[in-house]
Design a protein around this motif. Structure first.
Motif, PDB file in Angstrom:
ATOM      1  N   THR A 304      34.312  32.871  28.581  1.00 50.65           N
ATOM      2  CA  THR A 304      35.395  32.704  29.561  1.00 50.65           C
ATOM      3  C   THR A 304      36.540  33.653  29.261  1.00 50.65           C
ATOM      4  O   THR A 304      37.080  34.320  30.166  1.00 50.65           O
ATOM      5  CB  THR A 304      35.900  31.254  29.548  1.00 50.65           C
ATOM      6  N   ILE A 305      36.921  33.732  28.002  1.00 47.67           N
ATOM      7  CA  ILE A 305      37.997  34.664  27.620  1.00 47.67           C
ATOM      8  C   ILE A 305      37.598  36.089  27.960  1.00 47.67           C
ATOM      9  O   ILE A 305      38.401  36.873  28.499  1.00 47.67           O
ATOM     10  CB  ILE A 305      38.310  34.508  26.120  1.00 47.67           C
ATOM     11  N   SER A 306      36.357  36.464  27.667  1.00 46.23           N
ATOM     12  CA  SER A 306      35.924  37.838  27.937  1.00 46.23           C
ATOM     13  C   SER A 306      35.942  38.141  29.426  1.00 46.23           C
ATOM     14  O   SER A 306      36.386  39.215  29.844  1.00 46.23           O
ATOM     15  CB  SER A 306      34.533  38.068  27.358  1.00 46.23           C
ATOM     16  N   TYR A 307      35.472  37.215  30.273  1.00 45.75           N
ATOM     17  CA  TYR A 307      35.459  37.459  31.718  1.00 45.75           C
ATOM     18  C   TYR A 307      36.881  37.597  32.266  1.00 45.75           C
ATOM     19  O   TYR A 307      37.159  38.456  33.110  1.00 45.75           O
ATOM     20  CB  TYR A 307      34.723  36.316  32.431  1.00 45.75           C
ATOM     21  N   LEU A 308      37.791  36.740  31.823  1.00 42.98           N
ATOM     22  CA  LEU A 308      39.174  36.824  32.297  1.00 42.98           C
ATOM     23  C   LEU A 308      39.812  38.139  31.882  1.00 42.98           C
ATOM     24  O   LEU A 308      40.479  38.806  32.700  1.00 42.98           O
ATOM     25  CB  LEU A 308      39.979  35.645  31.746  1.00 42.98           C
ATOM     26  N   MET A 309      39.607  38.536  30.642  1.00 44.98           N
ATOM     27  CA  MET A 309      40.224  39.763  30.148  1.00 44.98           C
ATOM     28  C   MET A 309      39.619  41.005  30.808  1.00 44.98           C
ATOM     29  O   MET A 309      40.334  41.947  31.165  1.00 44.98           O
ATOM     30  CB  MET A 309      40.082  39.848  28.630  1.00 44.98           C
ATOM     31  N   ILE A 310      38.313  41.012  30.980  1.00 44.92           N
ATOM     32  CA  ILE A 310      37.669  42.188  31.580  1.00 44.92           C
ATOM     33  C   ILE A 310      38.095  42.358  33.030  1.00 44.92           C
ATOM     34  O   ILE A 310      38.361  43.471  33.489  1.00 44.92           O
ATOM     35  CB  ILE A 310      36.143  42.059  31.463  1.00 44.92           C
ATOM     36  N   SER A 311      38.172  41.251  33.781  1.00 46.45           N
ATOM     37  CA  SER A 311      38.556  41.361  35.189  1.00 46.45           C
ATOM     38  C   SER A 311      39.973  41.894  35.351  1.00 46.45           C
ATOM     39  O   SER A 311      40.229  42.763  36.193  1.00 46.45           O
ATOM     40  CB  SER A 311      38.413  39.998  35.881  1.00 46.45           C
ATOM     41  N   VAL A 312      40.909  41.396  34.544  1.00 45.34           N
ATOM     42  CA  VAL A 312      42.280  41.873  34.673  1.00 45.34           C
ATOM     43  C   VAL A 312      42.426  43.278  34.107  1.00 45.34           C
ATOM     44  O   VAL A 312      43.238  44.086  34.596  1.00 45.34           O
ATOM     45  CB  VAL A 312      43.260  40.893  33.984  1.00 45.34           C
ATOM     46  N   THR A 313      41.629  43.623  33.103  1.00 44.76           N
ATOM     47  CA  THR A 313      41.700  44.970  32.525  1.00 44.76           C
ATOM     48  C   THR A 313      41.224  46.024  33.512  1.00 44.76           C
ATOM     49  O   THR A 313      41.903  47.031  33.751  1.00 44.76           O
ATOM     50  CB  THR A 313      40.851  45.034  31.243  1.00 44.76           C
TER      51      THR A 313
END
Length: 924
Positions: A304-313
């Motif tokens: 979940t953390i990875s998906y949130l960070m990748i999308s905003v990045t």
């Protein structure tokens, strides 16, 4: 100086490497593998397991003999993370972000996480409520909700895993096709995806056939590589991190006719299906009860953390549209007529934006993560690693689940796929079946289409898992004692409801198809009733409902409109008198209560098999008789019947009608036996019960037809399932009712209920009543009007005007001869007083008693003549049972019953109500 990550409880000697993402994840993964592999090397670079973890991760034993078993990290967390980090992350997340914007993309991710987190809690609760073997989600649902729900979801879930394998393989093939387009094109873009996909899934099949150890090594190797790549997403991209790009990509920009929030949601949701990857191989885990909760929840947290960070990045670095043409750079400050955010960055993408043919940018290039990472081919390799590892994981999960379903033998023709091979019981046949299904959907070659189908199947699975947890909790079964306590039945219900809602919001037609398949499979199992008993929550819920309704029914007053003939049937062992069982079942099944009472005499109890009760219940279930079976030990028929009438039933579910078989051997029976039988009839009326006595022309008892012991009921054959007349279709025959006296209406109600059965539906009911010739038409019309007001569909009413005539001499002589052995003939004996004769043979009929009841006897003989004349070939005859008199000898009353029903070629029923009205023509 050592560092102790609290997350896993592992001591790592020496300093940690650089905290940058690539090395940290790779370093942790290395030590996770060492721990799960049980490496106890004392080298300084090795890790040592704490005492707590050593207790949970059991020794593997001999490597040559023991099958491969995995712990919570490699077996569950790593496997789940690899399946969650699949093709949706690399090929669709950036495109979804461009369509939905950062805010709605985060909402999609968080809703998905809510569903998966609640489902993970439910899985954890179910997995820790007893030992979990192979079968994963199917095993959990079937053992919790029962085969009716578990069977359909096992089929659907196996199919969904095969589709997930196809999805990841198509993602891999798309990237491979794009690489080949630089110099190699086999056919065209679509067929190239199909060719590469089929070749790839074939290679994965060969790896799977090599066994769990090889499959795990391949997954871990791919995981090492993909973990190394994920950290590179923070590198500078096309324009770098810009506030303007971030603000522009915050809001949605839907493109296409069908682009909307739920379409994007449906395409994204397959990224969340990996949470069951660990549970699907529960049979290959060292400690499933510990590994599944810990590994699944940790995987959801990190992904979940990875998906949130990748999308905003990625949305902070890349504009939505770009041409990829180096000549579109702006010279100077000339921005007149420039359209798009690129104008502020010194680029003019106006032409491709207006013509809608931009090939690059967040909304157009599915490989944009490669550009953000700084090196395109690293992301390409990441797609290869993630998609292949996910495809391999699903290719292993689907056959394992399907193998467990096949072993349960719930559906026909699938047992072929249950066979396993090797020490790990590998389902090689199921692998081939899964391969064929995957190839069929790979030929579609459309990632978005496959993703929408998978979303529905997995949401259905999640809904059933959550409902299983809720249902098991709400039934308050003492057997529901999960060691995982961090769940709630209400959150599980919320997860079940929201999953169903999302199914219809995503693709309503796919949701309907999914539910139609499930309902069909559910109906098949519910109809066939497989011989399994898993102590499911459905059984506990059924008990709760039955208990609750039975208690609530006690507060409801009886009403004539709700009268039902609730029968206590003295069948003895039911398999010895199937006609009696079928007769009562023909008017009580799905309508009212039926209890088969078996009065066991003292001598019989000693020789009765211990499992006789279970075998007789199985016999009734096989015959589809809806009845309870109650054995009771007593000294005599009368004593047992009296106690059963008093004690059987529960609350309002108590019998009100006693059903007996006719004592056809009364002439050869002992006087005590006849007295016992007749006294049982007396007791029935004294208890205010209705009474039915069934007589078959060949008798009721068929125990002499058994080759084995009477109570030994075979469960593997139908040899003891003898067909009776009540199971045959009667066509257009008639049911004749001889209504001699008003008993409250039971004599008329029973034949009406019988004609509601399909075998008797076409039968016509004729009513015979007593009347005189002068008022015959008037009496007939009055009876027809009465039956019409009662809404009973009787075809004809016949008035018997000759019932008062004397019977034929030969018939009367036959009756006298039948009772001759029971006559006292006291007037013909001299030298002996009446009292002495009475004391010597109290059960015999004196001449005085015979003369006193002579007129009644003649009426019985005359009525039998009328019955034989009118009803010789009917389907069923019902005759009003004569009321027994206390001063009437038992043998004489028994002769009356015999005379009334003798000489017929069809079943005859002597019936009498308790004078309580069972019919009404009023609305209240």
């Amino acid at each position: 100086m050592s560092h102790e990550p609290a997350l896993i409880g592992i001591r790592i000697p020496g300093p940690l490497p650089s905290t940058s993402g690539r090395y940290t994840m790779y370093y942790f993964l290395y030590y996770f593998q060492e721990v799960e592999g049980g490496n106890t090397n004392t080298d300084p670079g090795a890790c040592e397991i704490s005492a707590t973890d050593a207790g949970s991760e059991e020794a593997q034993g001999s490597e040559e003999k023991a099958p491969a078993r995995f712990g919570w990290v490699v077996g569950v967390m790593v496997r789940c993370m690899l399946n969650i980090w699949g093709v949706i992350l690399f090929l669709r997340l950036s495109w979804i972000t461009s369509q939905a914007g950062i805010l709605l993309t985060w909402l999609i991710i968080l809703i998905s996480v809510t569903v998966t987190s609640v489902t993970a809690l439910s899985i954890s609760a179910i997995a820790t409520n007893g030992r979990v073997i192979s079968g994963g989600a199917y095993f959990m649902i079937s053992r919790t909700l029962g085969p009716e729900i578990g069977g359909p979801i096992g089929v659907v879930f196996s199919f969904a895993n095969a589709l997930a394998c196809a999805l990841n393989t198509v993602g891999f093939a798309e990237v491979a096709r794009d690489l080949m387009q630089f110099g190699v094109v086999m056919v065209d873009s679509i067929n190239d995806v199909r060719i590469v996909g089929v070749i790839t899934v074939t290679v994965l099949l060969l790896i799977s056939l090599a066994g769990m150890e090889w499959e795990s090594k391949v997954i871990l190797s791919l995981n090492n590589f993909s973990s190394f790549l994920i950290s590179l997403f923070q590198a500078q991209g096309i324009f770098g991190y810009r506030t303007e790009i971030f603000l522009e990509n915050l809001t949605p920009n839907w493109r296409g006719n069908e682009a909307n929030f739920f379409q994007m949601f449906a395409i994204f949701f397959p990224s969340a299906i990996g949470i069951l990857s660990g549970a699907n191989i529960s049979g290959d885990l060292k400690d499933p009860a510990t590994a599944i909760p810990k590994g699944t929840l940790m995987a959801i947290f990190w992904t979940t953390i990875s998906y949130l960070m990748i999308s905003v990045t990625v949305a902070s670095c890349v504009v939505r549209d770009a041409s990829g043409n180096m000549t579109d750079i702006l010279t100077g400050n000339l921005t007149d007529g420039c359209v798009g955010l690129g104008c502020k960055m010194g680029w003019n993408f106006t032409d491709c934006i207006q013509q809608k043919n931009c090939e690059y940018g967040l909304a157009n290039n599915s490989k944009v993560l490669g550009q953000v990472s700084g090196f395109y081919y690293l992301i390409t390799a990441g797609v290869f690693a993630a998609s292949l590892s996910s495809a391999l994981g699903f290719l292993v999960s689907a056959p394992k689940v399907f193998q467990c379903l096949c072993k349960d033998n719930l559906y026909p023709y699938i047992g072929f796929f249950a066979k396993g091979y090797g020490k790990n019981d590998e389902p090689l046949r199921a692998y081939v079946l899964c391969y064929i299904i995957a190839v069929a959907f790979i030929l579609i070659a459309e990632l978005n289409t496959i993703a929408a189908l998978i979303s529905n199947f997995f949401l259905c699975s999640y809904s059933l898992i959550n409902f299983s947890c809720f249902h098991a909790s709400i039934t308050n079964s003492p057997g529901w004692r999960p060691s995982f306590h961090y769940y709630s039945k209400w959150t599980a219900l919320f997860g079940a409801v929201i999953s169903v809602v999302l199914m219809f919001l995503f693709t309503w037609w796919a949701a309907l198809i999914t539910f139609c398949i499930i309902f069909f499979l559910f109906g098949y199992i519910n109809y066939n009733k497989p011989k399994v008993n898993w102590g499911s929550s459905v059984q506990a819920g059924t008990y709760n409902m039955a208990l609750s309704y039975s208690v609530s029914l006690t507060g409801v007053e009886d009403h004539v409109k709700n009268f039902r003939p609730q029968c206590l049937v003295l069948t003895g062992p039911p398999n010895q008198r199937p006609a009696l069982v079928d007769f009562v079942g023909s008017f009580t099944k799905h309508i009212s209560l039926m209890i088969c009472g078996d009065i066991i005499m003292e001598p019989e109890r000693q020789t009765r098999p211990q499992d006789a009760t279970d075998q007789l219940v199985k016999w009734m279930n096989k015959r589809k008789v809806r009845s309870f079976y109650t054995p009771f030990t007593a000294e005599s028929l009368r004593t047992g019947a009296r106690y059963l009438m008093q004690a059987s039933g529960l609350g309002k579910l108590k019998p009100n009608t006693l059903v007996l078989g006719f004592k056809s051997n009364w002439r050869e029976s002992s006087p005590e036996s006849i007295e016992d039988y007749i006294n049982t009839i007396y007791d029935t009326f004294d208890a205010n019960f209705c009474l039915c006595i069934l007589r078959m022309m060949d008798g009721l008892d068929i125990s002499d037809q058994f080759d084995c012991e009477a109570d030994d009921v075979s469960d593997n054959s139908n040899s003891d399932q003898i067909k009776t007349v009540f199971q045959n279709t009667q066509g257009k025959k008639s049911i004749d009712v001889y209504w001699i006296a008003d008993d409250g209406g039971l004599t008329l109600l029973v034949p009406y209920l019988i004609t509601r059965r399909k075998h008797w539906r076409n039968c016509k009911i004729r009513v015979f009543i007593v009347g005189d010739e002068l008022n015959m038409d008037e009496g007939r019309n009055e009876m027809m009007a009465l039956l019409k007001r009662f809404r009973l569909h009787f075809s004809d009413v016949i008035v018997m005007t000759d019932s008062e005539k004397r019977p034929q001499a030969k018939n009367m002589t036959r009756f006298v001869d039948s009772v001759a052995p029971f006559r006292l003939h006291d007037e013909q004996q001299t030298g002996v007083t009446d009292q002495e004769l009475r004391q010597r043979e109290p059960w015999k009929i004196s001449d005085k008693e015979f003369e006193a009841f002579k007129q009644k006897s003649e009426r019985k003989v005359r009525l039998n003549e009328i019955i034989r004349r009118n009803s010789q070939h009917t389907a069923l005859v019902l005759v009003s049972l004569p009321v027994p008199h206390s001063d009437c000898p038992s043998a004489l009353y028994m002769a009356w019953l015999d005379t009334l029903t003798c000489g017929l070629h069809c079943p005859a029923v002597l019936i009498r109500g308790n004078q309580q009205n069972v019919l009404t023509f009023y609305c209240q």
